[in-house]
Design a protein around this motif. Sequence first.
Motif, PDB file in Angstrom:
ATOM      1  N   TYR A   1       3.620   5.584  -5.903  1.00 36.82           N
ATOM      2  CA  TYR A   1       3.424   5.582  -7.358  1.00 36.82           C
ATOM      3  C   TYR A   1       2.421   6.674  -7.761  1.00 36.82           C
ATOM      4  O   TYR A   1       2.647   7.407  -8.738  1.00 36.82           O
ATOM      5  CB  TYR A   1       2.931   4.208  -7.812  1.00 36.82           C
ATOM      6  CG  TYR A   1       2.627   4.127  -9.285  1.00 36.82           C
ATOM      7  CD1 TYR A   1       3.617   3.797 -10.199  1.00 36.82           C
ATOM      8  CD2 TYR A   1       1.340   4.404  -9.762  1.00 36.82           C
ATOM      9  CE1 TYR A   1       3.336   3.739 -11.565  1.00 36.82           C
ATOM     10  CE2 TYR A   1       1.054   4.345 -11.111  1.00 36.82           C
ATOM     11  CZ  TYR A   1       2.053   4.013 -12.017  1.00 36.82           C
ATOM     12  OH  TYR A   1       1.772   3.953 -13.361  1.00 36.82           O
ATOM     13  N   ARG A   2       1.328   6.789  -7.022  1.00 36.87           N
ATOM     14  CA  ARG A   2       0.322   7.794  -7.355  1.00 36.87           C
ATOM     15  C   ARG A   2       0.888   9.207  -7.219  1.00 36.87           C
ATOM     16  O   ARG A   2       0.605  10.076  -8.049  1.00 36.87           O
ATOM     17  CB  ARG A   2      -0.889   7.632  -6.442  1.00 36.87           C
ATOM     18  CG  ARG A   2      -1.707   6.371  -6.719  1.00 36.87           C
ATOM     19  CD  ARG A   2      -2.780   6.201  -5.663  1.00 36.87           C
ATOM     20  NE  ARG A   2      -3.599   5.025  -5.906  1.00 36.87           N
ATOM     21  CZ  ARG A   2      -4.490   4.534  -5.053  1.00 36.87           C
ATOM     22  NH1 ARG A   2      -4.664   5.143  -3.884  1.00 36.87           N
ATOM     23  NH2 ARG A   2      -5.193   3.458  -5.346  1.00 36.87           N
ATOM     24  N   ARG A   3       1.666   9.430  -6.175  1.00 35.30           N
ATOM     25  CA  ARG A   3       2.236  10.771  -5.994  1.00 35.30           C
ATOM     26  C   ARG A   3       3.263  11.095  -7.075  1.00 35.30           C
ATOM     27  O   ARG A   3       3.358  12.235  -7.541  1.00 35.30           O
ATOM     28  CB  ARG A   3       2.873  10.868  -4.605  1.00 35.30           C
ATOM     29  CG  ARG A   3       1.871  10.908  -3.460  1.00 35.30           C
ATOM     30  CD  ARG A   3       2.565  11.243  -2.156  1.00 35.30           C
ATOM     31  NE  ARG A   3       3.527  10.236  -1.774  1.00 35.30           N
ATOM     32  CZ  ARG A   3       3.232   9.149  -1.044  1.00 35.30           C
ATOM     33  NH1 ARG A   3       1.976   8.952  -0.640  1.00 35.30           N
ATOM     34  NH2 ARG A   3       4.151   8.271  -0.721  1.00 35.30           N
ATOM     35  N   GLU A   4       4.022  10.098  -7.481  1.00 32.51           N
ATOM     36  CA  GLU A   4       5.077  10.334  -8.469  1.00 32.51           C
ATOM     37  C   GLU A   4       4.496  10.527  -9.866  1.00 32.51           C
ATOM     38  O   GLU A   4       4.920  11.439 -10.598  1.00 32.51           O
ATOM     39  CB  GLU A   4       6.063   9.160  -8.470  1.00 32.51           C
ATOM     40  CG  GLU A   4       7.200   9.332  -9.468  1.00 32.51           C
ATOM     41  CD  GLU A   4       8.155   8.149  -9.462  1.00 32.51           C
ATOM     42  OE1 GLU A   4       9.066   8.119 -10.306  1.00 32.51           O
ATOM     43  OE2 GLU A   4       7.987   7.253  -8.594  1.00 32.51           O
ATOM     44  N   HIS A   5       3.537   9.691 -10.241  1.00 33.79           N
ATOM     45  CA  HIS A   5       3.008   9.734 -11.602  1.00 33.79           C
ATOM     46  C   HIS A   5       1.717  10.547 -11.723  1.00 33.79           C
ATOM     47  O   HIS A   5       1.207  10.730 -12.837  1.00 33.79           O
ATOM     48  CB  HIS A   5       2.760   8.315 -12.123  1.00 33.79           C
ATOM     49  CG  HIS A   5       4.005   7.500 -12.252  1.00 33.79           C
ATOM     50  ND1 HIS A   5       4.564   6.809 -11.188  1.00 33.79           N
ATOM     51  CD2 HIS A   5       4.826   7.281 -13.313  1.00 33.79           C
ATOM     52  CE1 HIS A   5       5.645   6.175 -11.588  1.00 33.79           C
ATOM     53  NE2 HIS A   5       5.845   6.447 -12.885  1.00 33.79           N
ATOM     54  N   LYS A   6       1.173  11.008 -10.596  1.00 30.02           N
ATOM     55  CA  LYS A   6      -0.041  11.820 -10.601  1.00 30.02           C
ATOM     56  C   LYS A   6      -1.206  11.100 -11.276  1.00 30.02           C
ATOM     57  O   LYS A   6      -2.008  11.701 -12.005  1.00 30.02           O
ATOM     58  CB  LYS A   6       0.191  13.173 -11.306  1.00 30.02           C
ATOM     59  CG  LYS A   6       1.380  13.956 -10.814  1.00 30.02           C
ATOM     60  CD  LYS A   6       1.218  14.375  -9.363  1.00 30.02           C
ATOM     61  CE  LYS A   6       2.416  15.213  -8.909  1.00 30.02           C
ATOM     62  NZ  LYS A   6       2.317  15.588  -7.468  1.00 30.02           N
ATOM     63  N   GLN A   7      -1.311   9.788 -11.057  1.00 27.25           N
ATOM     64  CA  GLN A   7      -2.393   9.034 -11.664  1.00 27.25           C
ATOM     65  C   GLN A   7      -2.620   7.741 -10.887  1.00 27.25           C
ATOM     66  O   GLN A   7      -1.795   7.347 -10.055  1.00 27.25           O
ATOM     67  CB  GLN A   7      -2.074   8.696 -13.128  1.00 27.25           C
ATOM     68  CG  GLN A   7      -0.867   7.785 -13.291  1.00 27.25           C
ATOM     69  CD  GLN A   7      -0.568   7.475 -14.747  1.00 27.25           C
ATOM     70  OE1 GLN A   7      -1.077   8.138 -15.642  1.00 27.25           O
ATOM     71  NE2 GLN A   7       0.246   6.466 -15.000  1.00 27.25           N
TER      72      GLN A   7
ATOM     73  N   LEU B   1       0.828  -1.214   0.000  1.00 26.19           N
ATOM     74  CA  LEU B   1       0.000   0.000   0.000  1.00 26.19           C
ATOM     75  C   LEU B   1       0.857   1.257   0.000  1.00 26.19           C
ATOM     76  O   LEU B   1       0.524   2.254  -0.651  1.00 26.19           O
ATOM     77  CB  LEU B   1      -0.933  -0.011   1.214  1.00 26.19           C
ATOM     78  CG  LEU B   1      -2.022  -1.098   1.200  1.00 26.19           C
ATOM     79  CD1 LEU B   1      -2.789  -1.083   2.515  1.00 26.19           C
ATOM     80  CD2 LEU B   1      -2.979  -0.903   0.027  1.00 26.19           C
ATOM     81  N   ARG B   2       1.970   1.197   0.706  1.00 23.94           N
ATOM     82  CA  ARG B   2       2.862   2.360   0.734  1.00 23.94           C
ATOM     83  C   ARG B   2       3.458   2.615  -0.649  1.00 23.94           C
ATOM     84  O   ARG B   2       3.568   3.767  -1.100  1.00 23.94           O
ATOM     85  CB  ARG B   2       3.961   2.138   1.765  1.00 23.94           C
ATOM     86  CG  ARG B   2       4.862   3.363   1.970  1.00 23.94           C
ATOM     87  CD  ARG B   2       5.917   3.066   3.009  1.00 23.94           C
ATOM     88  NE  ARG B   2       5.322   2.823   4.304  1.00 23.94           N
ATOM     89  CZ  ARG B   2       5.686   1.853   5.123  1.00 23.94           C
ATOM     90  NH1 ARG B   2       6.643   1.010   4.773  1.00 23.94           N
ATOM     91  NH2 ARG B   2       5.105   1.711   6.299  1.00 23.94           N
ATOM     92  N   GLN B   3       3.837   1.560  -1.343  1.00 24.89           N
ATOM     93  CA  GLN B   3       4.403   1.709  -2.683  1.00 24.89           C
ATOM     94  C   GLN B   3       3.355   2.214  -3.679  1.00 24.89           C
ATOM     95  O   GLN B   3       3.654   2.995  -4.585  1.00 24.89           O
ATOM     96  CB  GLN B   3       4.981   0.381  -3.167  1.00 24.89           C
ATOM     97  CG  GLN B   3       6.264  -0.025  -2.464  1.00 24.89           C
ATOM     98  CD  GLN B   3       7.364   0.998  -2.675  1.00 24.89           C
ATOM     99  OE1 GLN B   3       7.760   1.693  -1.733  1.00 24.89           O
ATOM    100  NE2 GLN B   3       7.851   1.102  -3.898  1.00 24.89           N
TER     101      GLN B   3
END
Length: 311
Positions: free
Chosen positions: A209-215, A203-205
């Motif tokens: 991923y969402r924060r880095e790729h904005k999706q 869940l942390r990863q």
Amino acid sequence: MAPPTKRQRENTAIDVKGGRVSDAPSPQLLELINQRFAEQAELISTSIRSAEERILGQLNGRIGEVAGDVERLSLRVQQLEAQLEAIPDLQAKLNDLQAKLQLKEEAGAALGIEAKLMTKVEAKLAAQATEGIAADLRIHGVPYTESENLRTLYNALCFSLNLSPPPKIKDIYRVKQRRSSGSTVDPVIIVKLENVREKIIILRQIGAYRREHKQQLSLQLIGFESHVPFYVNEQLTKAHYEIFKATIKLKKQKLLTAVFIRRSLVHVREAGSDNIFCINEIGELSALCSDNALQQQNATATEESERSFRN
């Protein structure tokens, strides 16, 4: 020496024949003096009578006020005497009320202890209810295919999240749908991991991923030729899933500022506060939001009154 005039002779009683002046005043002067004296005496007497009448009127008014005050004081003394006579009865009633209040306080303390125990028991029961799924993940939005290999899909997801080797799992399967449901939605996938720590890592990863790729996660990450998103969440019991859906609605109504899952339990943050609550029953959520709604109404009323005052 000039001879005296007629007026001088009349006022001083000059003897014309002999030229001698008399020491006694003339009768006309005496009459004038007496008249003036009588007038002054009458004026003084009138002023004295007027002052006496005025002072007497003021004294009569003051005496009436004092009499009224004395009468009121007398009534008050009678009331105080009656109250003094009733003090023993009032003291007995007060002692009785104090005894009842003490009993209520003791009962309230006992109820408080019982409520705390009940809260602990409910929390323990909720933990036991979710213990079997505490390390489970729920994946929905992945299309079903006849020849699918769910472990391969899971491994592809982990590699996309830079989790190599993938966290160990006990089992992975799709939830069976009822034949009578008639739903066209693909069944969700349940991933049972070895422990809660592995679930938290995944869940942390996903969050990173969402924060880095904005999706959101897309199906392309797990081998599909599609950018449609799919979702990975913690698994919940049926009761807690209903609570979760209710909290999402309340968040949209801005009665809650945050909703999240921790160890398969629904947690919320109330609006206008940093307090976080674990919701075990839908009734707790209703009580929390009703209090919060009342606070928001009071705050809105206060802001409107301040705005109208400034205007």
